[in-house]
Design an enzyme around this catalytic site. Structure first.
Site, PDB file in Angstrom:
ATOM      1  N   VAL A   1       0.780  -1.219   0.030  1.00 56.00           N
ATOM      2  CA  VAL A   1       0.080  -0.101  -0.188  1.00 56.00           C
ATOM      3  C   VAL A   1       1.025   1.058   0.198  1.00 56.00           C
ATOM      4  CG1 VAL A   1      -1.575   1.492   1.152  1.00 56.00           C
ATOM      5  CG2 VAL A   1      -1.900  -1.040   1.064  1.00 56.00           C
ATOM      6  N   SER A   2       0.703   2.371  -0.823  1.00 56.23           N
ATOM      7  CA  SER A   2       1.562   3.444  -1.092  1.00 56.23           C
ATOM      8  C   SER A   2       0.696   4.493  -0.176  1.00 56.23           C
ATOM      9  CB  SER A   2       1.837   3.938  -2.629  1.00 56.23           C
ATOM     10  OG  SER A   2       0.229   4.325  -3.183  1.00 56.23           O
ATOM     11  N   THR A   3       1.439   5.266   0.210  1.00 52.10           N
ATOM     12  CA  THR A   3       0.823   6.568   1.134  1.00 52.10           C
ATOM     13  C   THR A   3      -0.575   7.028   0.268  1.00 52.10           C
ATOM     14  OG1 THR A   3       3.035   7.092   1.825  1.00 52.10           O
ATOM     15  CG2 THR A   3       1.170   8.596   2.071  1.00 52.10           C
ATOM     16  N   GLU A   4      -0.278   7.381  -0.891  1.00 53.54           N
ATOM     17  CA  GLU A   4      -1.646   8.003  -1.618  1.00 53.54           C
ATOM     18  C   GLU A   4      -2.988   6.884  -1.716  1.00 53.54           C
ATOM     19  OE1 GLU A   4       1.417   7.367  -2.710  1.00 53.54           O
ATOM     20  OE2 GLU A   4       2.272   9.537  -2.817  1.00 53.54           O
ATOM     21  N   GLU A   5      -2.517   5.549  -1.515  1.00 50.41           N
ATOM     22  CA  GLU A   5      -3.647   4.648  -1.866  1.00 50.41           C
ATOM     23  C   GLU A   5      -4.087   4.220  -0.641  1.00 50.41           C
ATOM     24  OE1 GLU A   5      -1.511   2.703  -5.831  1.00 50.41           O
ATOM     25  OE2 GLU A   5      -1.353   1.741  -3.804  1.00 50.41           O
TER      26      GLU A   5
END
Length: 490
Positions: free
Chosen positions: A9-13
């Site tokens: 999981v990326s920060t934006e997602e």
């Protein structure tokens, strides 16, 4: 069969539906139970982008694959693994070497077959395309936010971000002013770092200050005088590199300054003088190392420590001297030198004598601010050319049907406003160039710095003296080992 369940999981997602860690875990676990696979292990990268494979859980996964502890890797979607086609192809190729396969819980393919590998590569192409589209949208949003003066980058020491704006942190700002004051009074970056560490002042990242950190912070940091520079750097192959200045976005007066413009300009001039000195010159015992030149061939004259000699049963060291490198290293001049103590004293005395005489008579001077202003004007003109190029791209997009007529008109209006801003900036810089670089201003600055030099000479502080001399003197030219000519710098 051991199955590795990889989750990213990326920060934006993290707030996006279907991408949270619990949802991915539940889906992968259910997939394994449905297929009768009970020997599985989770590998989770929380807050990592798919732009590269430099992720801790992914690297641990690859290590276990190479040690043949895993026979299958599974993710909810292919883009959880990577969004770069080259990384995907490298990953699949390595899986083949270690007899491991890859499955996606959402896309129906299996890398154990030729068709599955082909489908995987096609999906990889679309994943990379989606990543680049996301990056373009993010950059466009950041560009417009930066133009409005909003905080789009991490604040430097001295500032915090409050409600999307840069706000002065007074506890840090007082140390910024102290750093500038020390630099303007001739203290080097090492002394400034030492002072900060002695007072237990940490950087924005919670680390101790170093000489390099102080210099990077103070040098060309427009944020300190209330301006925002965006898009100045980018990442290539894991390294931060500077973009061409024509691609920068410079927005003035976006937040409260810590240093006023006059102080900031003086600080940059001081740092510029220190930057001119070669690395070895900065740590040399010679007061004028790096700024002494031969008047006959134009080569540098370098400080030479003489060897200990023996005569009449006693040892002695001849006086150290500056020697012409054109003669000693290239054989294109004649042998001449000047003792360092003689030159140092002569230069200091001549500088002080300049302060006691009428400076209405022009003296040889290199005006650093003039060079900076001309550089800023050149940069602004490049920005104008870049805006013209952007409009040409908009026209091409209209011609092939990507933009409609209204979108083209909107783009034209927006770019015209930006060009007006840049033109106004050029006019202001040219006006400054005409009014603030007058002979009277130059003479005043020379007198002020000579006054500081006198104080430093009286205090017998050699390190500060070395910095003040470099701030005041651009070059010392020596003729016949005796006559000298000083070119000032302001």
């Amino acid at each position: 069969m051991k199955v590795a369940l990889y989750i990213r999981v990326s920060t934006e997602e993290q707030a996006r539906e279907g991408f949270s860690i619990p949802e991915q875990k539940d889906r992968l676990k259910a997939f394994c139970i449905a297929h009768g696979w009970h020997d599985y292990e989770f590998y989770i990268d929380d807050g990592y982008s798919a732009k590269d494979t430099n992720r801790p859980a992914f690297q641990r996964l690859m290590e276990n694959i190479r040690n043949r502890r895993i026979q299958m890797v599974m993710t909810t979607k292919i883009d959880r693994l990577t969004r770069r086609l080259i990384d995907l192809l490298t990953f699949v190729e390595e899986l083949d070497v270690y007899q491991c396969t890859y499955k996606s819980a959402s896309e129906t393919f299996d890398t154990g077959t030729a068709v599955g590998r082909m489908v995987l590569q096609l999906l990889g192409v679309f994943a990379e395309f989606e990543r680049e589209r996301i990056a373009e949208r993010v950059r466009e949003n950041m560009y417009h936010a930066a133009k409005q003066g909003k905080a789009v980058t991490t604040p430097c020491f001295g500032y915090d971000v409050v409600a999307g704006q840069y706000v002065v942190n007074e506890q840090e700002a007082k140390w910024v002013r102290k750093m500038a004051e020390m630099a303007l009074n001739g203290h080097g970056t090492w002394n400034i770092a030492k002072m900060l560490n002695e007072h237990h002042v940490l950087t924005k990242r919670g680390r101790e200050w170093t000489s390099k950190a102080v210099r990077i912070f103070l040098w060309d940091n427009e944020m300190l005088r209330g301006n925002l520079v965006w898009n100045q750097h980018t990442r290539k192959k894991g390294k931060t590199v500077e973009r061409p200045s024509s691609e920068w976005l410079f927005v003035e007066n976006t937040h409260e300054p810590i240093l006023d413009s006059a102080t900031y300009e003086r600080l940059q001039a001081v740092l510029e003088q220190h930057q001119r000195a070669a690395p070895r010159s900065k740590h040399s015992d010679f007061l004028l190392s790096g700024i002494v030149f031969c008047g006959h061939c134009g080569s540098k004259m370098y400080g030479l420590n003489t060897a200990i000699k023996r005569a009449r049963n006693r040892e002695y060291r001849p006086p150290v001297k500056y020697l012409c490198s054109g003669y000693s290293k290239k054989g294109r001049c004649f042998h001449h030198y000047i003792h360092s103590s003689v030159l140092d004293e002569q230069v200091i005395n001549e500088i002080i004598s300049f302060g006691q005489c009428d400076l209405t008579v022009p003296v040889p001077t290199v005006v650093v601010q003039e060079q900076q202003l001309r550089g800023d004007i050149t940069q602004a003109k490049r920005q104008l050319a870049f805006l013209d190029e952007r409009f040409q791209r908009q026209i091409r997009a209209f011609e092939i049907g990507i933009l409609d007529e209204q979108q083209l008109l909107d783009a034209k209006q927006r770019l015209a406003a930006e060009k007006t801003e840049v033109l106004q900036k050029i006019q202001a810089l040219e006006k400054t160039l005409q009014t603030e670089i007058s002979p009277e201003v130059v003479q005043k600055k020379i007198r002020e710095r000579i006054a500081v030099l006198k104080e430093v000479v009286a205090d017998d502080d050699r390190d500060r003296l070395k910095n003040i001399v470099r701030e005041l003197v651009h070059q010392v030219t020596v003729y016949d080992g005796s006559q000298i000519e000083i070119t000032f710098s302001v």
